[in-house]
Scaffold this active site. Structure first.
Site, mmCIF file in Angstrom:
data_model
loop_
_atom_site.group_PDB
_atom_site.id
_atom_site.type_symbol
_atom_site.label_atom_id
_atom_site.label_comp_id
_atom_site.label_asym_id
_atom_site.label_seq_id
_atom_site.Cartn_x
_atom_site.Cartn_y
_atom_site.Cartn_z
ATOM 1 N N SER A 190 0.836 -1.191 0.000
ATOM 2 C CA SER A 190 0.000 0.000 0.000
ATOM 3 C C SER A 190 0.878 1.251 0.000
ATOM 4 C CB SER A 190 -0.945 -0.047 1.206
ATOM 5 O OG SER A 190 -1.989 0.900 1.088
ATOM 6 N N GLU A 235 -8.883 -5.047 -4.809
ATOM 7 C CA GLU A 235 -8.275 -4.000 -3.991
ATOM 8 C C GLU A 235 -9.324 -3.084 -3.362
ATOM 9 O OE1 GLU A 235 -5.157 -3.658 -3.257
ATOM 10 O OE2 GLU A 235 -3.917 -4.540 -4.830
ATOM 11 N N HIS A 251 -7.479 -5.706 -0.514
ATOM 12 C CA HIS A 251 -6.234 -4.952 -0.349
ATOM 13 C C HIS A 251 -5.505 -5.408 0.915
ATOM 14 C CE1 HIS A 251 -3.578 -1.496 -0.693
ATOM 15 N NE2 HIS A 251 -3.862 -1.129 0.542
#
Length: 556
Positions: free
Chosen positions: A218, A342, A457
């Site tokens: 991330s 995601e 995610h």
């Protein structure tokens, strides 16, 4: 004799020291490492298979960023006398806990952790070094082993480093007035100093300073990409893994001159900075949290990375797109990837927003037009883009599908980065896609959705790091096999620049990406499958038409 021993008695601790080894054992059985700053006493832990590993916590890589050092680039730490206790985890930089979201941490937080399977011995082979940069949107997170425990990765003979860096306003405050000397990106500059520390010291822990892989998820993945682009990071690493993040993602970029938002009653920027330098760090954090940080691509974030006004300490003072196009970056082998869904992250944003008393508005079409397309809201160009996206994502998809957020918040930037690097890089780029839906998927555990379809995610983190969320793992289960597979892939890349499993494993060869027309991707599911092209191509082709006319541009 080839070497001799010296009895060193310090604070009642006896260590046997070889002049050719910087790692010894104290009389109590704890590992003792000598680095230029001083001596460190670590502790013995266990990896997932119960083998001994050596753990060193809370090692300072910078002076505490307090007082006059607040909002300034980090400075190397002072040496210490005697033996420093490195058996206790240091405080994180003030933020909210990764999992439980309570406020935690301190302003004195620039510390790192080192994990090694075996201490350095005379004539021993140096091990690949992996340096992890945590995610959290540059506002949340830490290097705590309760989130990023070494139990899985230390199944392999590597050295692992995790570290804290300044977050939110304390890490990403900036002012337009260059005379104030607050240009932003302090958190990224912290990361640079941590990498310099690793380069200078990791040999003492058995790590190879000439084989350093930086990796992150991330905002950590975006940070890794930013280090590839930054002149400040030149020579500090040799390979890079970008997990669900890159420097072209809209959410990586924040607002310049954000300091005035924290103290809006100030008459000018100089007064605002003066107030902020004397304010308690906890108060700064409280004020920061009152400023809305939108979870949508259409909105600029208040505290994140910026393109700095050129200055002697700049981390990035040029548009990332231009840097990649010109080829003026730190060229290293790259492994990058994403998860199938995601956009599931928005579910967590809504839950956390509710806990904080902030209602996250429902997703609308205009909210998925990334701010870094550079079009003004409600302009003719904006309406043109909205019309094109409306055909791709009908109203029902905005309500029920993860596709719109997956694409706009993550894949658009990731694949634009990939395509640009293909034109200027001569070194390999490997791409993965995680489609594995099993019991260690980290985001799904947080959301209590482990029985539902989808791969969210940060789900891959549950297969790389042991954490307080990790459930019991049954030997031979899909979770056990998948965790070991992820560890093999990541550490193989760190070792030799190719993530593929051995030919004897029966797994397919991992093809590097060579062209835009067919983007080869390794699909990491229950099994590994090398796909000739990405499954999301049909959706992304529509985005690429938009980007042909409205390319990603200046972010701040």
């Amino acid at each position: 004799m080839h070497y001799f021993t010296i009895l060193l008695v310090i604070a009642g601790v006896i260590a046997v020291i070889s002049p050719e080894s910087s790692t010894q054992m104290t009389s109590s059985g704890n590992p003792l490492v000598i680095i230029p700053s001083g001596q460190l006493r670590g502790k013995i832990g266990k990896n997932f298979d119960g083998e001994e590993i050596y753990e060193f916590f809370g090692i300072p890589y910078a002076k505490p960023p307090v007082g006059e050092r607040r909002f300034q680039p980090p400075e190397p730490p002072e040496p210490w006398s005697g033996i420093r206790n490195a058996t206790e985890v240091a405080e994180s930089c003030i933020s909210r806990d990764d999992f439980e979201r309570y406020i935690t941490g301190s302003e004195d937080c620039l510390y790192l952790n080192v994990y090694t399977k075996r201490p350095l011995q005379t004539n021993s082979t140096l091990k690949p070094t992996m340096v992890f940069i945590h995610g959290g949107g540059l506002t949340v997170g830490s290097s705590s082993p309760h989130v990023y425990g070494p139990d899985f990765l230390l199944l392999k003979d590597i050295v692992l480093v995790t570290f804290n860096y300044r977050l939110g306003a304390l890490g990403f405050l900036s002012f337009d007035d260059p005379s104030l000397g607050v240009f932003g990106n302090m958190g990224l500059k912290d990361q640079v100093l941590a990498l310099k520390w690793v380069r200078s010291n990791i040999r003492n822990f058995g790590g190879d300073p000439d084989n350093i892989t930086i990796f992150g998820n991330s905002a950590g993945g975006s940070s890794v990409h930013a280090h590839i682009l930054s002149k400040a990071s030149k020579g500090l690493f040799h390979k890079a893994i970008l997990q669900s993040g890159c420097a072209l993602n809209s959410w990586f970029w924040g607002s310049k001159n954000n300091g005035v938002e924290l103290v809006p009653d100030s008459k000018d920027q100089a007064e605002a900075l003066k107030k902020l330098k004397t304010m308690d760090f906890r108060e700064i954090f409280k004020v920061q949290e009152k400023i809305y940080d939108s979870p949508y691509p259409a909105d600029r974030r208040p505290f994140s990375a910026v393109i700095e006004t050129p200055n002697p300490t700049a981390f990035l003072d040029k548009n990332p797109v231009d840097i990649i196009k010109e080829g003026g970056y730190n060229e290293v082998p790259i492994m990058m990837g994403y998860t199938q869904d995601e956009g599931m992250l928005l579910d967590l944003d809504k839950i956390e927003g509710k806990k904080m008393g902030v209602k996250v508005p429902d997703l609308e079409l205009g909210q998925i037009i990334p701010v870094n397309l550079g079009v003004e809201k409600c302009s003719d160009s904006w309406r043109e883009i909205a019309e094109a996206l409306g055909k791709l994502y009908p109203p029902e998809a905005l309500k029920t599908s993860y596709g719109p957020m997956t694409d706009s918040f993550f894949l658009v930037g990731i694949f634009e980065s990939l395509k640009l690097h293909l034109k200027t890089s001569t070194l390999p780029i490997y791409l993965y896609r995680m489609s594995l839906n099993a019991g260690l998927n980290q985001l799904k555990i947080l959301l209590n959705k482990t029985q539902e379809p989808g791969v969210g995610h940060s789900d891959e983190l549950g297969y790389l790091f042991h954490s307080s969320l990790t459930p019991p793992i049954t030997p031979g289960s899909i979770e056990d096999k998948s965790m070991r597979k992820f560890v093999d892939l990541w550490t193989n890349f760190a070792r030799n620049g190719n993530p593929a499993l051995s030919q004897n494993s029966g797994s397919p060869s991992w093809l590097r990406v060579k062209e835009e027309k067919h983007i080869a991707v390794m699909d990491i599911g229950t099994e590994l499958e090398m796909k000739r092209d990405i499954p999301e191509r049909n959706r992304l082709e529509e985005w690429w038409k938009i980007l042909d006319k409205y390319p990603l541009r200046t972010f701040s």
